[in-house]
Design a protein around this motif. Structure first.
Motif, short mmCIF file in Angstrom:
data_model
loop_
_atom_site.label_atom_id
_atom_site.label_comp_id
_atom_site.label_asym_id
_atom_site.label_seq_id
_atom_site.Cartn_x
_atom_site.Cartn_y
_atom_site.Cartn_z
N ASP A 56 0.84 -1.20 0.00
CA ASP A 56 0.00 0.00 0.00
C ASP A 56 0.87 1.25 0.00
OD1 ASP A 56 -2.34 -1.51 0.13
OD2 ASP A 56 -2.35 -1.51 2.32
N GLU A 57 0.27 2.36 -0.34
CA GLU A 57 0.95 3.65 -0.27
C GLU A 57 1.45 3.87 1.16
OE1 GLU A 57 -0.24 8.38 -0.27
OE2 GLU A 57 -1.56 6.96 -1.26
N LYS A 82 4.72 1.88 -10.70
CA LYS A 82 5.05 3.29 -10.48
C LYS A 82 6.15 3.44 -9.43
CE LYS A 82 1.11 4.98 -12.51
NZ LYS A 82 0.45 6.13 -12.93
N TRP A 115 9.54 5.24 0.08
CA TRP A 115 8.19 5.82 0.03
C TRP A 115 7.49 5.23 -1.18
CZ3 TRP A 115 4.04 7.89 1.88
CH2 TRP A 115 3.14 8.56 1.05
N ILE A 116 6.35 4.63 -0.96
CA ILE A 116 5.53 4.08 -2.04
C ILE A 116 4.37 5.06 -2.25
CG2 ILE A 116 4.10 2.15 -2.79
CD1 ILE A 116 7.00 1.34 -2.48
N SER A 117 4.24 5.60 -3.47
CA SER A 117 3.27 6.66 -3.73
C SER A 117 1.84 6.16 -3.95
CB SER A 117 3.71 7.49 -4.93
OG SER A 117 3.75 6.68 -6.09
N GLU A 118 1.69 4.88 -4.30
CA GLU A 118 0.35 4.32 -4.46
C GLU A 118 0.38 2.81 -4.34
OE1 GLU A 118 -0.66 4.04 -9.07
OE2 GLU A 118 -0.06 6.07 -8.51
N ASN A 119 -0.79 2.21 -4.05
CA ASN A 119 -0.90 0.77 -3.90
C ASN A 119 -0.48 0.10 -5.21
OD1 ASN A 119 -2.14 1.70 -1.61
ND2 ASN A 119 -4.10 0.73 -2.01
N GLN A 120 0.32 -0.98 -5.10
CA GLN A 120 0.76 -1.68 -6.30
C GLN A 120 1.43 -3.00 -5.96
OE1 GLN A 120 4.27 0.43 -8.15
NE2 GLN A 120 3.74 1.89 -6.54
#
Length: 143
Positions: A56-57, A82, A115-120
Motif C-alpha cells: 500500500d501507499e 510506479k 516511500w511508495i506513492s500508491e498501492n501496487q
C-alpha cells in the motif's frame, strides 16, 4: 490474609506482562509487509531470489537479521508499475569488547527507507552477489 496481599499484586504484574508482551508481538507482525529468510541455495534462481507482493501507499523501511556468514553485499531491487528502487547494502561488523570476551554484531548499511506513492504489486529481487550459502533474513516494515 497475608497470602492474598502477596498473590494479588503478583497476579496483576503477571497479567500486565502478558498483555504487553502479546500486544507487542501482534504489532510487530502487523507492520511486516514482506519477509524472507534466505538460508538455502535452492531459494535462488540464476543467483538471485525473486518474489512478488502487494504493498500500500506509505513509508517503509528494511530490517535485516544478518550474521557473520551473511553475504558481504546484498543488492536489493524493488520494481512496480510506479516505483523503482535499487540499493547495495554492505555488511558491517561492529566489535564489542567486554572485560572477558570479544564479539561482533552485524548490520547492513545502505539507504533503507522507501516511500511508495500508491498501492501496487512489487517485484523484489535480492542478489547476494555470489554468496548463496550465507544466511540472512530480510523484512520490509511499514513505518
Amino acid at each position: 490474609m497475608n497470602k492474598k496481599i502477596l498473590i494479588i499484586p503478583i497476579a496483576v504484574l503477571i497479567g500486565i506482562f502478558l498483555i504487553n508482551f502479546g500486544s507487542d508481538q501482534s504489532l510487530n507482525e502487523k507492520n511486516i509487509v514482506f519477509h524472507v529468510t534466505l538460508a538455502d541455495p535452492s531459494l535462488y534462481s540464476d543467483g538471485a531470489y525473486r518474489n512478488s507482493f502487494f504493498i500500500d501507499e506509505g513509508h517503509y523501511s528494511f530490517r535485516f537479521v544478518p550474521n557473520g556468514s551473511s553475504p558481504e553485499k546484498l543488492s536489493i531491487k524493488l520494481n512496480g508499475e510506479k516505483f523503482d528502487f535499487s540499493e547495495d547494502f554492505i555488511l558491517e561488523g561492529t566489535l564489542h569488547q567486554t572485560g572477558i570476551s570479544e564479539y561482533f554484531t552485524w548490520n547492513y548499511v545502505g539507504e533503507g527507507n522507501i516511500w511508495i506513492s500508491e498501492n501496487q504489486e512489487i517485484l523484489i529481487t535480492i542478489n547476494p552477489n555470489g554468496n548463496t550459502m550465507g544466511s540472512v533474513s530480510v523484512d520490509i516494515l511499514e513505518n
